[in-house]
Every structure is written in C-alpha cells, then in structure tokens.
Design an enzyme around this catalytic site. Structure first.
Site, PDB file in Angstrom:
ATOM      1  CB  CYS A   3      -0.913  -0.016   1.217  1.00  0.00           C
ATOM      2  SG  CYS A   3      -1.863   1.502   1.439  1.00  0.00           S
ATOM      3  CB  CYS A  11      -3.278   5.534   5.939  1.00  0.00           C
ATOM      4  SG  CYS A  11      -4.558   4.487   6.674  1.00  0.00           S
ATOM      5  CB  CYS A  14      -3.647  -1.957   7.073  1.00  0.00           C
ATOM      6  SG  CYS A  14      -5.236  -1.657   6.282  1.00  0.00           S
ATOM      7  CB  CYS A  87      -8.008   2.787   0.552  1.00  0.00           C
ATOM      8  SG  CYS A  87      -7.893   1.438   1.752  1.00  0.00           S
ATOM      9  CD  GLN A 211     -19.840  -9.755  10.580  1.00  0.00           C
ATOM     10  OE1 GLN A 211     -18.837  -9.054  10.629  1.00  0.00           O
ATOM     11  NE2 GLN A 211     -20.212 -10.521  11.594  1.00  0.00           N
ATOM     12  CD  GLU A 261     -29.583  -5.782  16.933  1.00  0.00           C
ATOM     13  OE1 GLU A 261     -29.170  -4.686  17.336  1.00  0.00           O
ATOM     14  OE2 GLU A 261     -28.891  -6.828  16.928  1.00  0.00           O
ATOM     15  CG  ASN A 306     -22.663 -12.038  15.524  1.00  0.00           C
ATOM     16  OD1 ASN A 306     -21.467 -12.104  15.747  1.00  0.00           O
ATOM     17  ND2 ASN A 306     -23.166 -11.357  14.510  1.00  0.00           N
ATOM     18  CB  CYS A 333     -15.841  -9.440  16.233  1.00  0.00           C
ATOM     19  SG  CYS A 333     -16.637  -8.363  17.442  1.00  0.00           S
TER      20      CYS A 333
END
Length: 375
Positions: A3, A11, A14, A87, A211, A261, A306, A333
């Site tokens: 990148c 940046c 990542c 990006c 997601q 939810e 989840n 996650c």
C-alpha cells in the site's frame, strides 16, 4: 499486499500491511487457540481466508478540505485530512464512486466540516456496496443546512452513478468523535440495500450493521447453518441478530426461530427479509438479548449469539450456564471476551471452532464456536 499510503506513512490503520498473508492467518489462529486454551476435544476446521485486497463492502470516509477540493479518507494525528480514495481495501465499485461523490460535494456546495474551527457541514460519507454492485450512500451532516441542495442535485448524482440505490442524510450535530447521529432522512424511494448472500436476500437499512467482508460473512453464515442443520433443533434463538443473517439462514421451515436485536432499524430490515421469504416460523423482535433470555417463560434447544466486542457478559453467560440449552453457536469478533464468557459457563464446552479472517492486514478476526453441554 502493498500500500502506497502505508509505505508513505500517510495511513497506518492496517497494522499488518506488508506481512505475508499466510503468516497473518497463522498468527491469528495461534492467538485464538491460545485464548481458548488447550482443549483436546475441540475440533478446529481450516480457517476461512479472504481476498487480501478489495474485500471491504463499506467505506467510512471522513470529509475534509474545501467545497472546491474535498478530501475523502481519514484525519491524521495533527487533524489534517488524508485523501484515501485509492485505498486497496475497497473494491472497484466503491473506488469508482469516490470521485463522483467528491464532485457532488462541490456541485451541491456542501462545506466539509472543519474539526479545529468547528465549522462546516459534511462530516462523513458512508458508502456501502452490495454483492451485486449496488450502492448506498449516507451523508453525515452537522445540520439540515445542505439537505435542500442535496435533494436538488440528487437526480444528477443518480444519473452519473447508476448503481446508486439508496441515499440518505444522517444528522450528527455534536462536536465529538461519533460516526453518526440518531436521525436519518432517506432521500430516495428505495430505503434498503439488498445484500444477497448464499441465495438469501437480506435488506440493509441506512443505520443497520452488516459485516464488512461479504464473502467471509457468507462463509460464517454457512458454517452456522451447517451446524444447526446437523443438530436439527426444533427451536432456535438468534440473540444480537442484527439484520437477521443467522436467523434467516437457519429458518428452513422445520424449526421455530426467534431473532432479538436492540436496533429497531435492524429488526425492520430483518422483518422485510422474513416477509419476502415467507418464513412463517421465523420471528424478529426489538429487545435486549439478556433481558429477553432471562425473562422468557421457555427455553430453546439451541442459542446463537453474535455479540459486539464486549461479549455477552456475565448475566447472559450465567443464564446460559443455568439453562437447559444444550448447544450454543457463539460467533465472536473478540476472542478475549469470548474466552472470558466461556469461563463463566463451564458446562458449555467448545466442541468445534473455526477462524474466519474477516479483516486482513490487521490483528482482528472472527471466530465461530459450537458449544455443547457436558454430560
């Protein structure tokens, strides 16, 4: 993946950029296995890997600069805007939309918000792409000052961006690091973006979560569905159901499925999908997952959770531990909070697990586990 933004130190989002992808996945699985502990009876499936680039279906672009030359990207530590239109995490459809949207900012004379001066209107552009390449665009504004001009020039934007289906304005008047506000003004006749995964149409409304990696999300839903189909429970709860991904995949007409939810927007989206699919044994409700479980007068055969990064918490974990539920599908996650939750329900032991690399080039990942109650 390489990148130019990362190499130029413009940046550093990542953090694992430049590391061989195979090593990234191996490190993530090693980390997850360590957190879950050595369990001789836990069967791990092969990790689900991702494309190294072009995998993000949503762009959250901070808008800086001027009306004549807006920048779409991030703000650095000095408060200076960095344009990230090229990006490599974004697919071609999103990257092609960025210059069109930047030109629209100029055409509609929407002043980018200046954080230091606390002046201007446009804070963020939130752009989502469906598997079919259709787009949803949300303008996060400080006030309604620019709404009339956006409406006026919207036909021109729809003409030059034919994949665009949903356009809305989100109002976020406060000067703080919050991505969006509570109020949404939909400007198009269509108010949902169709996300078709595994042959199932899910409807995404502007304020609903989805997601960010479509292909890996599809694999996650397939894995959960396969486990549920194999176990053949007669009743399932999908807690923290969002727009209904797990519930819709598990509702095959042979079992009762209930999704819970807190987001009314997400439940509206899920209910639209349920109605279109004519799934009569599927039910969605707005509510808190823990309060629903603790207050229910019946218990299901299987529970899917989840949760957000904080995990399900001590109260829900304690309820599951005391309940008659024999099996839980836990999608996480954050393996750290997953491990903490597992320690609070020792009778429900991980029997199967699979890592899914939802976020290449970073330390983050998803892991799904099947918990079974010890005899």
């Amino acid at each position: 993946m390489r990148c130019s933004y990362f190499d130029a130190e413009l940046c550093r989002s990542c953090t694992w950029m430049g590391q061989p992808y195979g090593e990234q996945v191996a490190r993530k699985e090693e980390h997850c296995r360590h957190l879950l502990g050595e369990r001789p009876d836990l069967v791990w499936s092969s990790p689900v890997t991702s494309a190294e680039s072009g995998f993000r279906n949503k762009a959250k672009m901070v808008v800086t600069g001027s009306v004549e030359a807006p920048a779409l990207g991030i703000v650095d530590v000095d408060g200076v805007g960095v344009d990230l239109r090229d990006c490599g995490l974004y697919p071609d459809g999103l990257r092609a939309a960025f210059p069109v949207l930047a030109q629209f900012v100029t055409t509609a004379a929407i002043q980018p918000y200046d954080i230091g001066r606390r002046a201007g209107e446009l804070k963020h552009l939130l752009v989502t792409q469906s598997p079919e390449g259709e787009l949803m665009v949300r303008f996060v504004l400080r006030s309604q000052e620019a709404v009339t001009r956006i409406r006026k020039h919207l036909p021109g934007l729809l003409a030059v961006l034919p994949a665009l289906r949903v356009v809305s304005v989100n109002l976020q008047p406060e000067h703080k690091a919050v991505l969006e506000g509570d109020r949404e003004i939909v400007l198009t006749a269509q108010d949902t973006l169709t996300m078709r995964l595994n042959g199932i149409d899910m409807h995404l409304r502007p304020q609903s979560f989805f997601q960010t990696n479509t292909e890996v999300a599809a694999a996650l839903y397939r894995q959960a569905r396969d486990w549920v189909d194999e176990l053949a429970p007669s009743s399932v709860w999908d807690l923290y159901c969002g727009v209904g991904g797990f519930a819709l995949h598990c509702a095959d007409g042979s079992r009762d499925v209930t999704g819970i939810e807190t987001s009314a927007e997400a439940v509206t989206s899920a209910e639209t999908s349920r109605r279109e699919a004519d799934l009569t044994r599927l039910d969605f409700q707005v509510g808190d997952a823990t309060a629903f479980a603790v207050g229910a007068d019946r218990e299901p055969d299987l529970v899917i959770v989840n949760p957000p990064r904080r995990g399900i918490g001590a109260e829900l974990a304690g309820w599951l531990e005391r309940s008659t539920v024999d099996r839980v599908v836990y999608s996480s996650c954050n393996a750290t909070s997953l491990a903490r939750d597992l320690s609070a329900m020792p009778s429900l032991r991980p029997a199967r697990a699979r890592l899914l690399d939802m976020f290449p080039q970073s330390t983050h990942y998803e892991v799904v586990t099947l918990l079974e109650r010890a005899a």
